[in-house]
Design an enzyme around this catalytic site. Structure first.
Site, PDB file in Angstrom:
ATOM      1  N   TYR A  73     -41.436 -56.012  34.879  1.00 47.98           N
ATOM      2  CA  TYR A  73     -40.725 -54.853  34.332  1.00 47.98           C
ATOM      3  C   TYR A  73     -40.338 -53.917  35.471  1.00 47.98           C
ATOM      4  CZ  TYR A  73     -42.755 -56.262  29.793  1.00 47.98           C
ATOM      5  OH  TYR A  73     -43.146 -56.957  28.667  1.00 47.98           O
ATOM      6  N   SER A 219     -41.725 -57.310  20.250  1.00 48.34           N
ATOM      7  CA  SER A 219     -40.524 -57.227  19.414  1.00 48.34           C
ATOM      8  C   SER A 219     -40.904 -57.119  17.937  1.00 48.34           C
ATOM      9  CB  SER A 219     -39.617 -58.442  19.639  1.00 48.34           C
ATOM     10  OG  SER A 219     -38.330 -58.226  19.107  1.00 48.34           O
ATOM     11  N   PRO A 220     -41.819 -56.202  17.600  1.00 45.47           N
ATOM     12  CA  PRO A 220     -42.334 -56.143  16.232  1.00 45.47           C
ATOM     13  C   PRO A 220     -41.322 -55.650  15.203  1.00 45.47           C
ATOM     14  CG  PRO A 220     -43.158 -54.293  17.489  1.00 45.47           C
ATOM     15  CD  PRO A 220     -42.461 -55.199  18.472  1.00 45.47           C
ATOM     16  N   GLN A 223     -36.004 -56.102  17.510  1.00 41.29           N
ATOM     17  CA  GLN A 223     -35.027 -55.337  18.291  1.00 41.29           C
ATOM     18  C   GLN A 223     -34.385 -54.204  17.492  1.00 41.29           C
ATOM     19  OE1 GLN A 223     -34.691 -55.716  21.501  1.00 41.29           O
ATOM     20  NE2 GLN A 223     -36.007 -57.504  21.616  1.00 41.29           N
ATOM     21  N   GLY A 224     -35.121 -53.651  16.537  1.00 38.64           N
ATOM     22  CA  GLY A 224     -34.626 -52.510  15.759  1.00 38.64           C
ATOM     23  C   GLY A 224     -34.011 -52.877  14.428  1.00 38.64           C
ATOM     24  N   LEU A 226     -35.366 -54.120  11.819  1.00 40.29           N
ATOM     25  CA  LEU A 226     -36.227 -53.754  10.689  1.00 40.29           C
ATOM     26  C   LEU A 226     -36.307 -52.245  10.454  1.00 40.29           C
ATOM     27  CD1 LEU A 226     -39.012 -56.423  11.232  1.00 40.29           C
ATOM     28  CD2 LEU A 226     -37.507 -56.227   9.231  1.00 40.29           C
ATOM     29  N   THR A 227     -35.660 -51.460  11.303  1.00 39.03           N
ATOM     30  CA  THR A 227     -35.580 -50.027  11.018  1.00 39.03           C
ATOM     31  C   THR A 227     -34.611 -49.742   9.878  1.00 39.03           C
ATOM     32  OG1 THR A 227     -33.740 -49.595  12.549  1.00 39.03           O
ATOM     33  CG2 THR A 227     -35.983 -49.515  13.460  1.00 39.03           C
ATOM     34  N   GLY A 228     -33.658 -50.657   9.654  1.00 35.80           N
ATOM     35  CA  GLY A 228     -32.653 -50.469   8.607  1.00 35.80           C
ATOM     36  C   GLY A 228     -31.428 -49.716   9.072  1.00 35.80           C
ATOM     37  N   LYS A 229     -31.450 -49.193  10.296  1.00 38.59           N
ATOM     38  CA  LYS A 229     -30.316 -48.356  10.717  1.00 38.59           C
ATOM     39  C   LYS A 229     -29.039 -49.163  10.906  1.00 38.59           C
ATOM     40  CE  LYS A 229     -31.526 -48.366  15.657  1.00 38.59           C
ATOM     41  NZ  LYS A 229     -31.905 -47.487  16.815  1.00 38.59           N
TER      42      LYS A 229
END
Length: 332
Positions: A73, A219-220, A223-224, A226-229
């Site tokens: 990283y 990656s729970p 990559q976003g 599952l936020t729904g946005k």
């Protein structure tokens, strides 16, 4: 965050696999602290030192007590940024635990010992509570890598040993090699979330449970997704980094297919005074007992605040099953 919520999150700590580490179910993934350095570091925008400090402080205040970084990283930039933030926080960071990883590609096992002092230098006094092999691909066998890791434990340079992206068979090989030194494999860090449940079908999760190895889910939130946005506003897809766009989860057909799951996450969020992402994280850390930990990232302090609230409630058994079934149907 209310004092009672912080205390409740502290009480959730659980043993990390075969180790003696008592960790919060959520840690903080620190890939985004890479400062834009190297190919891997360009996956995220460059964060200021002020933002990194705020993210680490908010995580600690909310009950998160461990941080996952890696050599690759930013070529050590993430390790340095994390260490700087922890050191700046003084007593507020007391008791925090650090996990890092050795990069194996185009290297042999001997590199583990040759690079450990650089890892410790970058971490500026913070001990390595968990040292992990970042990928299963190197010029050496898993057994040879574990033999090198065992030497570092014996030398007092690391405390526990983990792996990342290892198959079930390679996990067994690693644990067997460590047993010869009187040690055990602590963890396997793999991609795992409601929309990517491969480890439930390829033997990795079952083997982890059998061996007492913790699963650390990266990656729970897919990559976003599952936020729904991105379901609410598909135009947001245009603004994400090119590397993230490679995921098929952002394609219109995929967003349409996963909408029923995201809608249910939103409904449960209303019930628990939470967000869809918090519900998704809660499923992850409770659907398999105490086996699974997760390391969501955060590029702003408010994201860290989102993370910690995911530990402040617990979905019912029937809700955990329902979400798993909905997720299965999203792939049909």
């Amino acid at each position: 965050m209310a004092k009672q919520t912080i205390e409740a999150n502290d009480q959730l700590r659980r043993r990390l696999g075969n180790s003696d580490l008592e960790l919060s179910p959520l840690g903080l993934g620190c890939w985004q602290f890479s400062k834009g350095s190297g190919m891997v570091g360009k996956f995220w925008p460059v964060l200021s030192d002020e933002d990194i400090l705020g993210i680490v402080r908010t995580s600690l205040d909310g009950g998160i007590n461990w941080f996952d970084t890696a050599e690759v990283y930013g070529g050590g930039k993430s390790e340095e940024a994390l260490a700087d933030a922890l050191n700046a926080l003084g007593d507020a960071a007391r008791g925090a635990h650090v996990a890092t990883k050795w990069w194996p590609i185009m290297r042999a096992a001997g590199s583990i010992s040759r690079t450990i002092d650089e890892r410790l230098r970058r971490l500026k006094g913070w001990p390595i509570d968990l040292h992990q092999v970042h990928q299963p691909y190197s010029f050496s066998s898993a057994a040879a890598e574990m033999n090198e890791m065992a030497k570092l434990v014996q030398q007092g340079k690391i405390r526990h040993i983990g792996v990342s992206n290892f198959s079930a068979a390679r996990m067994r090989e690693a644990d067997k090699a460590l047993r010869a030194h009187g040690l055990r494999l602590t963890s396997n860090q793999v991609k795992y979330n409601l929309l990517d449940r491969r480890i439930e079908h390829n033997g990795v999760l079952d083997t982890a449970k059998e061996l007492g190895v913790a699963i650390i889910a990266y990656s729970p939130l897919e990559q976003g997704v599952l936020t729904g946005k991105f379901h609410s506003n598909p135009e947001l897809v245009r603004g994400i980094a090119a590397g993230r766009k490679l995921s098929g989860s952002f394609k219109p057909a995929a967003l349409a297919r996963t909408r029923p799951l995201v809608d249910r996450l939103a409904e449960l969020a209303g019930k628990y005074d939470a967000s869809p992402s918090q519900v998704a994280l809660n499923w992850l850390i409770h659907a398999n007992g105490d086996t699974v930990f997760a390391i969501p990232g955060a590029s702003k302090p408010k994201h860290a605040q989102e993370n910690v609230h995911a530990m402040a409630f617990k979905l019912s058994g029937s809700e955990l099953l329902e979400l798993g079934e909905l997720a299965d149907r999203c792939k049909r």
